[in-house]
Design an enzyme around this catalytic site. Structure first.
Site, PDB file in Angstrom:
ATOM      1  N   ARG A   1      -6.293  -9.867  -2.874  1.00 27.54           N
ATOM      2  CA  ARG A   1      -6.066  -9.230  -1.566  1.00 27.54           C
ATOM      3  C   ARG A   1      -5.951  -7.714  -1.721  1.00 27.54           C
ATOM      4  NH1 ARG A   1      -1.928 -12.335   2.323  1.00 27.54           N
ATOM      5  NH2 ARG A   1      -2.569 -10.539   3.545  1.00 27.54           N
TER       6      ARG A   1
ATOM      7  N   LYS B   1      -6.057   0.274  -0.115  1.00 26.53           N
ATOM      8  CA  LYS B   1      -6.114  -0.873   0.813  1.00 26.53           C
ATOM      9  C   LYS B   1      -5.421  -0.550   2.136  1.00 26.53           C
ATOM     10  CE  LYS B   1      -2.923  -4.176   0.264  1.00 26.53           C
ATOM     11  NZ  LYS B   1      -2.038  -4.634   1.345  1.00 26.53           N
ATOM     12  N   ASN B   2      -4.184  -0.062   2.054  1.00 26.95           N
ATOM     13  CA  ASN B   2      -3.415   0.092   3.286  1.00 26.95           C
ATOM     14  C   ASN B   2      -3.914   1.249   4.154  1.00 26.95           C
ATOM     15  OD1 ASN B   2      -1.983  -2.163   2.656  1.00 26.95           O
ATOM     16  ND2 ASN B   2      -0.182  -1.071   1.872  1.00 26.95           N
TER      17      ASN B   2
ATOM     18  N   CYS C   1       5.951 -14.084   6.258  1.00 28.43           N
ATOM     19  CA  CYS C   1       5.069 -14.187   5.096  1.00 28.43           C
ATOM     20  C   CYS C   1       5.951 -14.327   3.871  1.00 28.43           C
ATOM     21  CB  CYS C   1       4.168 -12.976   4.986  1.00 28.43           C
ATOM     22  SG  CYS C   1       5.077 -11.504   4.566  1.00 28.43           S
TER      23      CYS C   1
ATOM     24  N   ARG D   1       8.937 -10.875   9.185  1.00 25.57           N
ATOM     25  CA  ARG D   1       8.422  -9.518   9.415  1.00 25.57           C
ATOM     26  C   ARG D   1       8.138  -9.362  10.912  1.00 25.57           C
ATOM     27  NH1 ARG D   1       3.828  -8.485   4.994  1.00 25.57           N
ATOM     28  NH2 ARG D   1       3.959  -6.329   5.679  1.00 25.57           N
TER      29      ARG D   1
ATOM     30  N   ASP E   1       6.448  -1.678  -2.538  1.00 25.27           N
ATOM     31  CA  ASP E   1       5.253  -2.312  -3.116  1.00 25.27           C
ATOM     32  C   ASP E   1       5.179  -2.151  -4.639  1.00 25.27           C
ATOM     33  OD1 ASP E   1       4.559  -3.065  -0.585  1.00 25.27           O
ATOM     34  OD2 ASP E   1       3.118  -1.437  -0.274  1.00 25.27           O
TER      35      ASP E   1
END
Ligand code: EPU
Length: 419
Positions: free
Chosen positions: A396, A22-23, A116, A121, A304
């Site tokens: 997500r 994803k990132n 968030c 952030r 993460d």
């Protein structure tokens, strides 16, 4: 609105294929703005964050098409350099469009992404670096307005190796005039891949994967194509889930060398880990030993994976301490794990886990992506039924997670809320 129902107590066994990262996609897709034309990204996961990035690029005038796991992006029709507030508000990674829009078109407007579930952030490091490259930056109505006829290479020292700031500055510096030296840069594999893609487009960058990047700016970049690296956080999540259930799981399409910190920790707590170039087998025959760890920028233990590891340590008889140095407030999963019977105390940014006590299924609520992954792991090791609400968070960043877990023997289903 959907939820997960998990019947706990199963041992995970079998093979699971890891999706694209994803990132990495969230950095690669905006980088295509630097080079008008047709780009192709292969091995792209179908995730809501990826769809949000596609929506943002489309709103700017690009055309994007999925062909299976290939994402074709045509950035030749760009007509807007102002990112819509509604889309950026949904996903912080939208801020990645600022650097390339500014570098390519000399002007960009992107709203502040805001805080968030992980806490505040800020984007000060992104703006600091862009100013160093010669941009004029003003705030207007919570929009960042950045302008520069042509960015100019310079020396930038980041106070912290921010992933997002490094990505934005790499993209901006690639089209700047002259050379940029970026000190204290992020070394995450997703940033390395972004740099490699920029090089494929015609940029010249030295030092990728280290903390010092030397970027030689160029006047023009050309479209290209690239295969997205495997998602190391998804791989870590499945490895930990396997170990937490005393199972045996082989991950395929993965890169063990991106997972050194997590695999080392798994070994230290008693897990048997074997790897080839593209597979990892995790086998656990005993309960884990308790552990102490702190998250750190790559190649350290990833923030993460902090929530998933915390859930895993609930299995370890004794006291474990897990500190998050990257996001000191990333602990929303703790209150939910406590509902399942977990004994965890939060002292500042350290979760103190008293493991070895049974978990009992109940209703819990996801607060963010990795917290959701921790709740799934906890649900699988708990006895009875666990109901997880607000699972849009997990969509997500994990592709078809319940299907992958079902194939490994977990009893998990996605059902509409109200059933
Ligand atoms: N920070 C600042 N100022 C800045 C930028 C960052 O103070 O201008 C602080 C942040 O507040 C945070 C720390 O620096 O405390 C790390 O932030 P970083 O910029 O490195 O993170 P990011 O680019 O916003 C990416 C990932 C995150 C991951 C972090 C850390 C993407 C799209 N997101 O975020 O992924 O947690 O790096 O590794 O790449 C996730 O996938 O679940 C996720 C949250």
């Amino acid at each position: 609105m959907e939820k997960f129902l998990i019947q706990g107590g199963q041992r995970l066994q079998g093979q699971v294929s890891i999706s694209g990262a994803k990132n990495a996609v969230l950095a690669l897709a905006p980088s295509t703005l630097l080079a008008p034309g047709v780009h192709r990204l292969y091995n792209v996961p179908r995730l809501s964050d990826v769809h949000t990035m596609v929506e943002l690029l489309e709103a700017l005038g690009c055309s994007c098409e999925f062909r299976g796991t290939e994402l074709v992006l045509d950035t030749s029709g760009l007509r807007l350099v102002r990112a819509p507030r509604e889309i950026v508000g949904r996903m912080r990674a939208s801020f990645y469009v600022l650097g390339p829009l500014l570098a390519r078109y000399g002007y960009a407007e992107v709203p502040l992404p805001g805080g968030c579930a992980l806490g505040p952030r800020p984007i000060d490091l992104h703006l600091y670096g862009l100013r160093r490259l010669g941009a004029t930056i003003e705030m207007h109505n919570d929009y960042v307005r950045a302008q520069a006829e042509r960015l100019r290479g310079t020396t930038i020292t980041l106070p912290f190796p921010s992933v997002g700031a490094t990505g934005n500055l790499l993209m901006a510096a690639a089209l700047a005039e002259g050379e940029t030296l970026l000190y204290n840069a992020a070394a995450e594999p997703e940033i390395v891949q972004l740099g490699e893609y920029l090089c494929q487009m015609g940029a010249s960058i030295e030092g990728l994967g280290t903390s010092t990047l030397h970027i030689y700016g160029t006047n023009q970049l050309n479209p290209s194509s690239i295969e997205v690296i495997p998602d190391r956080i998804e791989a870590a999540t499945f490895s930990i889930a396997a170990a937490a259930t005393q199972g045996e799981v082989t991950l395929t399409h993965t890169r063990p060398n991106h997972l050194h910190a997590v695999l080392t920790r798994l070994t230290e707590v008693g897990c048997q880990v074997t790897a080839t170039d593209s597979t990892i087998t995790v086998r656990m025959n005993t309960l884990p030993e308790p552990s102490e760890l702190s998250t750190a920028p790559y190649p350290g233990f990833p923030t993460d994976v902090q929530a998933q590891w915390t859930a895993f340590m609930l299995r370890a008889p004794g006291v474990s301490r897990i500190t998050d140095t990257i996001y000191p407030n990333r602990f929303k999963h703790i209150a939910e794990l406590q509902r399942l019977g977990a004994q965890i105390k939060l002292v500042q940014n350290t979760a103190i886990v008293r493991g070895g006590h049974p978990l009992v299924g109940t209703t819990v609520v996801s607060s963010d992506l990795r917290a959701s992954a921790a709740l799934i792991i906890a649900g699988i090791i708990a006895s009875g039924q666990t109901e997880i609400l607000e699972i849009h968070h997990i969509d997500r960043g994990y592709e078809a997670i319940e299907q992958k877990l079902q194939r490994l023997g977990a009893v998990i289903e996605r059902v509409p809320v109200g059933d």
